[in-house]
Each structure stands twice: as structure tokens, then as C-alpha cells.
Design a protein around this motif. Structure first.
Motif, mmCIF file in Angstrom:
data_model
loop_
_atom_site.group_PDB
_atom_site.id
_atom_site.type_symbol
_atom_site.label_atom_id
_atom_site.label_comp_id
_atom_site.label_asym_id
_atom_site.label_seq_id
_atom_site.Cartn_x
_atom_site.Cartn_y
_atom_site.Cartn_z
ATOM 1 N N ARG A 32 46.256 26.505 23.185
ATOM 2 C CA ARG A 32 45.971 27.929 23.359
ATOM 3 C C ARG A 32 44.537 28.120 23.856
ATOM 4 N NH1 ARG A 32 46.607 30.364 18.123
ATOM 5 N NH2 ARG A 32 48.801 29.960 18.458
ATOM 6 N N VAL A 33 43.598 27.395 23.287
ATOM 7 C CA VAL A 33 42.203 27.499 23.712
ATOM 8 C C VAL A 33 42.057 27.047 25.160
ATOM 9 C CG1 VAL A 33 39.877 26.579 23.338
ATOM 10 C CG2 VAL A 33 41.262 27.285 21.392
ATOM 11 N N ALA A 34 42.724 25.964 25.505
ATOM 12 C CA ALA A 34 42.644 25.477 26.887
ATOM 13 C C ALA A 34 43.246 26.499 27.852
ATOM 14 C CB ALA A 34 43.372 24.143 27.011
ATOM 15 N N GLY A 35 44.346 27.124 27.470
ATOM 16 C CA GLY A 35 44.962 28.144 28.321
ATOM 17 C C GLY A 35 44.072 29.354 28.507
ATOM 18 N N LEU A 36 43.452 29.816 27.431
ATOM 19 C CA LEU A 36 42.540 30.962 27.533
ATOM 20 C C LEU A 36 41.322 30.620 28.381
ATOM 21 C CD1 LEU A 36 42.685 32.366 23.902
ATOM 22 C CD2 LEU A 36 43.637 33.389 25.971
ATOM 23 N N LEU A 37 40.799 29.425 28.219
ATOM 24 C CA LEU A 37 39.660 28.995 29.014
ATOM 25 C C LEU A 37 40.033 28.904 30.489
ATOM 26 C CD1 LEU A 37 36.724 28.049 28.901
ATOM 27 C CD2 LEU A 37 37.562 25.742 28.563
ATOM 28 N N TYR A 38 41.209 28.383 30.777
ATOM 29 C CA TYR A 38 41.689 28.291 32.153
ATOM 30 C C TYR A 38 41.823 29.684 32.767
ATOM 31 C CZ TYR A 38 44.720 26.941 36.042
ATOM 32 O OH TYR A 38 45.256 26.749 37.278
ATOM 33 N N ALA A 39 42.371 30.628 32.015
ATOM 34 C CA ALA A 39 42.529 32.000 32.516
ATOM 35 C C ALA A 39 41.169 32.659 32.731
ATOM 36 C CB ALA A 39 43.365 32.809 31.540
ATOM 37 N N ALA A 40 40.244 32.474 31.801
ATOM 38 C CA ALA A 40 38.920 33.081 31.932
ATOM 39 C C ALA A 40 38.165 32.505 33.130
ATOM 40 C CB ALA A 40 38.116 32.861 30.653
ATOM 41 N N LEU A 41 38.230 31.204 33.323
ATOM 42 C CA LEU A 41 37.546 30.605 34.464
ATOM 43 C C LEU A 41 38.195 31.020 35.777
ATOM 44 C CD1 LEU A 41 36.785 27.015 33.137
ATOM 45 C CD2 LEU A 41 35.182 28.870 33.538
ATOM 46 N N GLY A 42 39.512 31.171 35.771
ATOM 47 C CA GLY A 42 40.200 31.645 36.969
ATOM 48 C C GLY A 42 39.770 33.055 37.343
ATOM 49 N N LEU A 43 39.698 33.937 36.348
ATOM 50 C CA LEU A 43 39.239 35.301 36.614
ATOM 51 C C LEU A 43 37.782 35.328 37.050
ATOM 52 C CD1 LEU A 43 40.950 37.299 33.741
ATOM 53 C CD2 LEU A 43 41.465 37.380 36.185
ATOM 54 N N ALA A 44 36.967 34.487 36.440
ATOM 55 C CA ALA A 44 35.552 34.437 36.824
ATOM 56 C C ALA A 44 35.388 33.927 38.250
ATOM 57 C CB ALA A 44 34.780 33.546 35.854
ATOM 58 N N THR A 45 36.296 33.090 38.702
ATOM 59 C CA THR A 45 36.229 32.569 40.062
ATOM 60 C C THR A 45 36.707 33.607 41.076
ATOM 61 O OG1 THR A 45 36.617 30.347 39.231
ATOM 62 C CG2 THR A 45 37.025 30.712 41.558
ATOM 63 N N ILE A 46 37.723 34.365 40.718
ATOM 64 C CA ILE A 46 38.322 35.324 41.639
ATOM 65 C C ILE A 46 37.568 36.651 41.659
ATOM 66 C CG2 ILE A 46 40.406 36.705 42.015
ATOM 67 C CD1 ILE A 46 41.992 34.331 40.983
ATOM 68 N N ALA A 47 36.989 37.061 40.566
ATOM 69 C CA ALA A 47 36.406 38.393 40.444
ATOM 70 C C ALA A 47 35.247 38.667 41.418
ATOM 71 C CB ALA A 47 35.950 38.625 39.006
ATOM 72 N N PRO A 48 34.291 37.783 41.631
ATOM 73 C CA PRO A 48 33.161 38.129 42.517
ATOM 74 C C PRO A 48 33.569 38.500 43.947
ATOM 75 C CG PRO A 48 32.563 36.265 41.164
ATOM 76 C CD PRO A 48 34.031 36.533 40.925
ATOM 77 N N PRO A 49 34.484 37.789 44.620
ATOM 78 C CA PRO A 49 34.861 38.229 45.966
ATOM 79 C C PRO A 49 35.536 39.596 45.969
ATOM 80 C CG PRO A 49 35.555 35.967 45.611
ATOM 81 C CD PRO A 49 35.057 36.483 44.309
ATOM 82 N N PHE A 50 36.362 39.870 44.961
ATOM 83 C CA PHE A 50 36.995 41.179 44.891
ATOM 84 C C PHE A 50 35.975 42.271 44.624
ATOM 85 C CE2 PHE A 50 40.962 38.778 44.188
ATOM 86 C CZ PHE A 50 41.734 39.393 45.160
ATOM 87 N N ALA A 52 32.805 42.188 45.488
ATOM 88 C CA ALA A 52 32.025 42.353 46.720
ATOM 89 C C ALA A 52 32.810 43.166 47.742
ATOM 90 C CB ALA A 52 31.649 40.988 47.290
ATOM 91 N N ALA A 53 34.099 42.902 47.875
ATOM 92 C CA ALA A 53 34.919 43.672 48.811
ATOM 93 C C ALA A 53 35.015 45.122 48.367
ATOM 94 C CB ALA A 53 36.306 43.055 48.908
ATOM 95 N N TRP A 54 35.138 45.350 47.091
ATOM 96 C CA TRP A 54 35.198 46.721 46.568
ATOM 97 C C TRP A 54 33.909 47.474 46.868
ATOM 98 C CZ3 TRP A 54 32.436 48.854 42.340
ATOM 99 C CH2 TRP A 54 32.850 50.125 41.958
#
Length: 61
Positions: A32-50, A52-54
């Protein structure tokens, strides 16, 4: 205990189920911890370009 004797031979069904539950809890928590960490890092990777575009789209109004 004798050499070569299986450890789980003298377990009652209730004790066996209890041990299965303990193993399940021990393995589920790290997964569960690994899954949450994976999701958080994925969002942290995707969020800055979105973000910036916004900001660019917002500035064009």
C-alpha cells in the motif's frame, strides 16, 4: 522440535487462519505504501507541465 519436522504440523485451523492473516497484513502494508508513493510521484511528475500550460492559457485571456 525434531530436525526435519515441519513447523506447521501442529497448528489448529484457527491458528493457521490467524497466521495467514498476520502474513497478509505484513505484506499488504508495504504494498500500500509503495502504491501511494508511486501515485504521488506520478502526480508530481505530471503536474508541473499541466500547471505551466494552464498559466499560459490563462495569460492569453
Amino acid at each position: 522440535m525434531k530436525i526435519g519436522e515441519d513447523v506447521g504440523d501442529d497448528l489448529t485451523p484457527e491458528e493457521a487462519l490467524r497466521q495467514i492473516g498476520e502474513v497478509d497484513r505484513r505484506t499488504r502494508r508495504p504494498a500500500r505504501v509503495a502504491g501511494l508513493l508511486y501515485a504521488a510521484l506520478g502526480l508530481a511528475t505530471i503536474a508541473p507541465p499541466f500547471y505551466a500550460a494552464w498559466r499560459v492559457l490563462r495569460a492569453e485571456r
